[in-house]
Scaffold this motif. Sequence first.
Motif, PDB file in Angstrom:
ATOM      1  N   LEU A  13       1.116  -1.013   0.185  1.00 41.50           N
ATOM      2  CA  LEU A  13      -0.104   0.268  -0.228  1.00 41.50           C
ATOM      3  C   LEU A  13       0.987   1.325   0.034  1.00 41.50           C
ATOM      4  CD1 LEU A  13      -2.834   1.618   0.580  1.00 41.50           C
ATOM      5  CD2 LEU A  13      -2.303   0.966   3.306  1.00 41.50           C
ATOM      6  N   CYS A  14       1.375   1.048   0.519  1.00 41.51           N
ATOM      7  CA  CYS A  14       2.841   2.034   0.028  1.00 41.51           C
ATOM      8  C   CYS A  14       3.599   2.452  -0.727  1.00 41.51           C
ATOM      9  CB  CYS A  14       3.979   2.170   2.120  1.00 41.51           C
ATOM     10  SG  CYS A  14       5.672   3.028   2.116  1.00 41.51           S
ATOM     11  N   ARG A  15       3.835   1.388  -1.155  1.00 38.86           N
ATOM     12  CA  ARG A  15       4.901   2.352  -2.906  1.00 38.86           C
ATOM     13  C   ARG A  15       3.680   2.264  -3.403  1.00 38.86           C
ATOM     14  NH1 ARG A  15       9.799   0.095  -2.787  1.00 38.86           N
ATOM     15  NH2 ARG A  15      10.710  -1.262  -0.658  1.00 38.86           N
ATOM     16  N   ALA A  16       2.748   1.242  -3.217  1.00 40.05           N
ATOM     17  CA  ALA A  16       1.719   2.034  -4.886  1.00 40.05           C
ATOM     18  C   ALA A  16       1.074   3.922  -4.445  1.00 40.05           C
ATOM     19  CB  ALA A  16       0.503   1.125  -4.277  1.00 40.05           C
ATOM     20  N   VAL A  17       0.932   4.065  -2.930  1.00 35.76           N
ATOM     21  CA  VAL A  17       0.304   5.336  -3.309  1.00 35.76           C
ATOM     22  C   VAL A  17       1.567   6.407  -3.560  1.00 35.76           C
ATOM     23  CG1 VAL A  17      -0.025   7.437  -1.078  1.00 35.76           C
ATOM     24  CG2 VAL A  17      -1.334   5.133  -1.474  1.00 35.76           C
ATOM     25  N   THR A  52      -2.630   8.770  -9.649  1.00 41.39           N
ATOM     26  CA  THR A  52      -4.005   8.684  -9.693  1.00 41.39           C
ATOM     27  C   THR A  52      -4.673   7.635  -9.115  1.00 41.39           C
ATOM     28  OG1 THR A  52      -4.533   8.615 -11.985  1.00 41.39           O
ATOM     29  CG2 THR A  52      -3.707  11.090 -11.812  1.00 41.39           C
ATOM     30  N   ASN A  53      -5.062   7.430  -9.149  1.00 45.06           N
ATOM     31  CA  ASN A  53      -6.387   6.324  -8.032  1.00 45.06           C
ATOM     32  C   ASN A  53      -5.732   5.888  -7.649  1.00 45.06           C
ATOM     33  OD1 ASN A  53      -8.526   7.232  -9.648  1.00 45.06           O
ATOM     34  ND2 ASN A  53      -7.489   6.025 -11.755  1.00 45.06           N
ATOM     35  N   LYS A  54      -5.010   6.447  -6.103  1.00 46.66           N
ATOM     36  CA  LYS A  54      -3.730   5.706  -5.143  1.00 46.66           C
ATOM     37  C   LYS A  54      -4.092   5.338  -4.470  1.00 46.66           C
ATOM     38  CE  LYS A  54      -0.655   9.865  -5.176  1.00 46.66           C
ATOM     39  NZ  LYS A  54       0.445   9.641  -5.424  1.00 46.66           N
ATOM     40  N   LEU A  55      -5.379   4.835  -4.080  1.00 49.08           N
ATOM     41  CA  LEU A  55      -5.623   3.600  -3.093  1.00 49.08           C
ATOM     42  C   LEU A  55      -7.111   2.953  -4.341  1.00 49.08           C
ATOM     43  CD1 LEU A  55      -7.309   5.758  -0.206  1.00 49.08           C
ATOM     44  CD2 LEU A  55      -5.110   4.730  -0.474  1.00 49.08           C
ATOM     45  N   GLU A  56      -6.683   2.677  -5.289  1.00 48.00           N
ATOM     46  CA  GLU A  56      -7.723   1.635  -6.186  1.00 48.00           C
ATOM     47  C   GLU A  56      -6.752   0.628  -5.859  1.00 48.00           C
ATOM     48  OE1 GLU A  56      -8.510   0.541 -10.685  1.00 48.00           O
ATOM     49  OE2 GLU A  56      -7.584   2.087 -10.674  1.00 48.00           O
ATOM     50  N   GLY A  57      -7.634  -0.584  -5.426  1.00 50.53           N
ATOM     51  CA  GLY A  57      -7.270  -1.994  -4.817  1.00 50.53           C
ATOM     52  C   GLY A  57      -7.216  -2.271  -3.288  1.00 50.53           C
ATOM     53  N   PHE A  58      -7.359  -1.010  -2.759  1.00 49.57           N
ATOM     54  CA  PHE A  58      -7.336  -0.838  -0.914  1.00 49.57           C
ATOM     55  C   PHE A  58      -7.878  -0.880  -0.750  1.00 49.57           C
ATOM     56  CE2 PHE A  58      -2.713  -0.188  -2.899  1.00 49.57           C
ATOM     57  CZ  PHE A  58      -2.316  -1.106  -2.496  1.00 49.57           C
ATOM     58  N   GLU A  59      -9.003  -1.383   0.952  1.00 45.11           N
ATOM     59  CA  GLU A  59     -10.309  -1.036   1.787  1.00 45.11           C
ATOM     60  C   GLU A  59     -10.178  -0.067   2.001  1.00 45.11           C
ATOM     61  OE1 GLU A  59     -11.162  -4.150   3.851  1.00 45.11           O
ATOM     62  OE2 GLU A  59     -11.661  -6.059   1.309  1.00 45.11           O
ATOM     63  N   TRP A  60     -11.150   0.921   2.500  1.00 44.55           N
ATOM     64  CA  TRP A  60     -11.054   2.198   3.287  1.00 44.55           C
ATOM     65  C   TRP A  60     -12.630   2.483   3.089  1.00 44.55           C
ATOM     66  CZ3 TRP A  60     -12.852   6.352   1.033  1.00 44.55           C
ATOM     67  CH2 TRP A  60     -12.927   6.602  -0.347  1.00 44.55           C
ATOM     68  N   GLU A  61     -12.394   3.379   4.769  1.00 47.18           N
ATOM     69  CA  GLU A  61     -13.843   4.054   5.099  1.00 47.18           C
ATOM     70  C   GLU A  61     -13.633   5.433   5.164  1.00 47.18           C
ATOM     71  OE1 GLU A  61     -15.714   2.541   8.431  1.00 47.18           O
ATOM     72  OE2 GLU A  61     -13.515   0.969   8.411  1.00 47.18           O
ATOM     73  N   LEU A  62     -14.469   6.108   5.416  1.00 46.95           N
ATOM     74  CA  LEU A  62     -14.282   7.452   6.011  1.00 46.95           C
ATOM     75  C   LEU A  62     -15.004   7.489   6.666  1.00 46.95           C
ATOM     76  CD1 LEU A  62     -16.811   9.144   3.001  1.00 46.95           C
ATOM     77  CD2 LEU A  62     -14.367   8.948   3.614  1.00 46.95           C
ATOM     78  N   SER A  63     -14.107   8.504   7.759  1.00 50.19           N
ATOM     79  CA  SER A  63     -14.088   9.286   9.007  1.00 50.19           C
ATOM     80  C   SER A  63     -15.115   9.502   9.442  1.00 50.19           C
ATOM     81  CB  SER A  63     -12.798   9.456   9.780  1.00 50.19           C
ATOM     82  OG  SER A  63     -12.581  11.014   9.164  1.00 50.19           O
ATOM     83  N   ASN A 122     -15.376  12.322  10.451  1.00 54.30           N
ATOM     84  CA  ASN A 122     -14.741  13.975   9.867  1.00 54.30           C
ATOM     85  C   ASN A 122     -14.342  14.008   7.991  1.00 54.30           C
ATOM     86  OD1 ASN A 122     -14.820  15.621  12.052  1.00 54.30           O
ATOM     87  ND2 ASN A 122     -13.400  13.849  12.946  1.00 54.30           N
ATOM     88  N   GLY A 123     -14.568  12.988   7.838  1.00 54.70           N
ATOM     89  CA  GLY A 123     -14.563  12.687   5.642  1.00 54.70           C
ATOM     90  C   GLY A 123     -13.895  12.304   5.155  1.00 54.70           C
ATOM     91  N   SER A 124     -11.778  11.669   5.950  1.00 55.08           N
ATOM     92  CA  SER A 124     -11.357  11.409   5.544  1.00 55.08           C
ATOM     93  C   SER A 124     -11.126  10.019   5.577  1.00 55.08           C
ATOM     94  CB  SER A 124     -10.040  11.838   5.991  1.00 55.08           C
ATOM     95  OG  SER A 124     -10.178  13.043   6.560  1.00 55.08           O
ATOM     96  N   PRO A 125     -10.605   9.472   4.254  1.00 50.47           N
ATOM     97  CA  PRO A 125     -10.336   8.428   4.492  1.00 50.47           C
ATOM     98  C   PRO A 125      -9.274   7.850   5.838  1.00 50.47           C
ATOM     99  CG  PRO A 125     -10.058   8.977   2.043  1.00 50.47           C
ATOM    100  CD  PRO A 125      -9.872  10.097   3.340  1.00 50.47           C
ATOM    101  N   ILE A 126      -9.587   6.486   6.004  1.00 49.78           N
ATOM    102  CA  ILE A 126      -9.426   5.403   6.814  1.00 49.78           C
ATOM    103  C   ILE A 126      -9.252   3.847   6.306  1.00 49.78           C
ATOM    104  CG2 ILE A 126      -9.367   4.291   8.692  1.00 49.78           C
ATOM    105  CD1 ILE A 126     -12.048   5.785   9.925  1.00 49.78           C
ATOM    106  N   LEU A 127      -7.545   4.159   6.019  1.00 47.94           N
ATOM    107  CA  LEU A 127      -7.368   2.613   5.588  1.00 47.94           C
ATOM    108  C   LEU A 127      -7.060   1.231   6.376  1.00 47.94           C
ATOM    109  CD1 LEU A 127      -3.630   4.689   3.908  1.00 47.94           C
ATOM    110  CD2 LEU A 127      -6.360   3.601   3.010  1.00 47.94           C
ATOM    111  N   THR A 128      -7.681   0.859   6.028  1.00 45.35           N
ATOM    112  CA  THR A 128      -7.999  -0.815   6.614  1.00 45.35           C
ATOM    113  C   THR A 128      -6.647  -1.713   6.632  1.00 45.35           C
ATOM    114  OG1 THR A 128     -10.286  -0.910   5.148  1.00 45.35           O
ATOM    115  CG2 THR A 128      -9.447  -2.924   6.349  1.00 45.35           C
ATOM    116  N   ASP A 129      -6.942  -1.711   8.208  1.00 47.91           N
ATOM    117  CA  ASP A 129      -6.004  -2.487   8.487  1.00 47.91           C
ATOM    118  C   ASP A 129      -4.745  -1.567   9.256  1.00 47.91           C
ATOM    119  OD1 ASP A 129      -6.759  -4.943   8.780  1.00 47.91           O
ATOM    120  OD2 ASP A 129      -6.546  -5.286   6.536  1.00 47.91           O
ATOM    121  N   SER A 130      -5.019  -0.363   8.833  1.00 46.99           N
ATOM    122  CA  SER A 130      -3.417   1.016   9.934  1.00 46.99           C
ATOM    123  C   SER A 130      -3.356   0.151  11.233  1.00 46.99           C
ATOM    124  CB  SER A 130      -3.988   1.827   9.122  1.00 46.99           C
ATOM    125  OG  SER A 130      -4.246   2.092   8.140  1.00 46.99           O
TER     126      SER A 130
END
Length: 389
Positions: A84-88, A93-104, A106-114
Amino acid sequence: MTKIDAYEFRRVLGAFPTGVVIVTGMDDAGQPLAMTVGSFVSVSLEPALVGFLPTKTSSSWAALQNRTGTKFGINVLASDQEDLCRAVASRKTNKLEGFEWELSKNGSPILTDSVAFIDCEMHSVSDAGDHDWVMGKVLDLFTLSSNLPLLFFRGGYGSFAPGSMAVNTDISVKLLGQLDLIRPHMERLATELVAEVSVMTRVETELINVGSAGSSTRQGRSSRVGIHVPFMPPIGGVFAAFGGPEAEAQWLAQVHPDADHALQTHFEACLAKVRERGYAAGIGHERGSGIELSARVAYSGRDPEARQRLLAVVNDAAETFNASDVTAEGDYEFHSATAPVFDKDGACLFSMTVWGSDGLTSGADVVATVERLKLAADAASQELQFRSH
């Protein structure tokens, strides 16, 4: 003025390992933005501020700046999130494509398993040479897992292998000092058995894993430090058995409401066995691991129903704790063994646990492990008796 060689600057500073985070936000079109950062730092407690230093020429930083929103999130990466680190870091563009996340909230992406997430609002941006110094006001923060963090060191990624770790969340300074006294016994036992050894303490109706030494021999297992579990049958039997009548009554009072009288009698008999043996044991990997996994989810603080599910999982594991005797002739799915550590007043202050490995373990090895555990716990008790104040 002496000019510093850029290569030498990077080489020398590369000797200092840094944590790795991904800064996330949402653009005005509702698409996620992300940037890998190795310069994240805690800045201030009052007010709560954090900071990082992006390169001024970074297109990812420009994208975060050139939007209407001012909220962003800091995702502390786990040691197994290098992809994930290397992909980002490499994608335009599309830096989080293929990785799971959800919105906090306050509206910012939380990356699953961090490992952890810090929700922020932009506080200030100032000049720092060829970088910007960005400070964020902390709006919310929480841990997501107890996994070890990802580190950047000498141009590569990895993690650290701790000799021992401790957490002081929810425990007093005095208790932390007592934990430091018994730490050498925990570390020595972990080295001798080539296993993970942990120490728990009881805080009212919860048990908190406050220290750990050695490395787990089970696949996919991360550190147990910081994990909370409920003080209820069948777990926490050492504290119930050796904590006096009040602790026993509180423990038994937490039996699952659907339990029948026979189960209550079973738990009382298990406590008698723990007192007789001088230790508690868990046999069966699936049930034991189920409790730990459920506990991680329940105490991340983000799912109000998770603790109820944890109670059900704990109740279902009743038959795997302290129910049968281990003999040298058998083979067992040895999950754990736990012995009490007493303070100078004779109170059960800590429990010391040895964790088993995958598959089957011979009964002879289990018996030998338990005996070595009891010796270490006794030595730790003597340490507290003669050195604690």
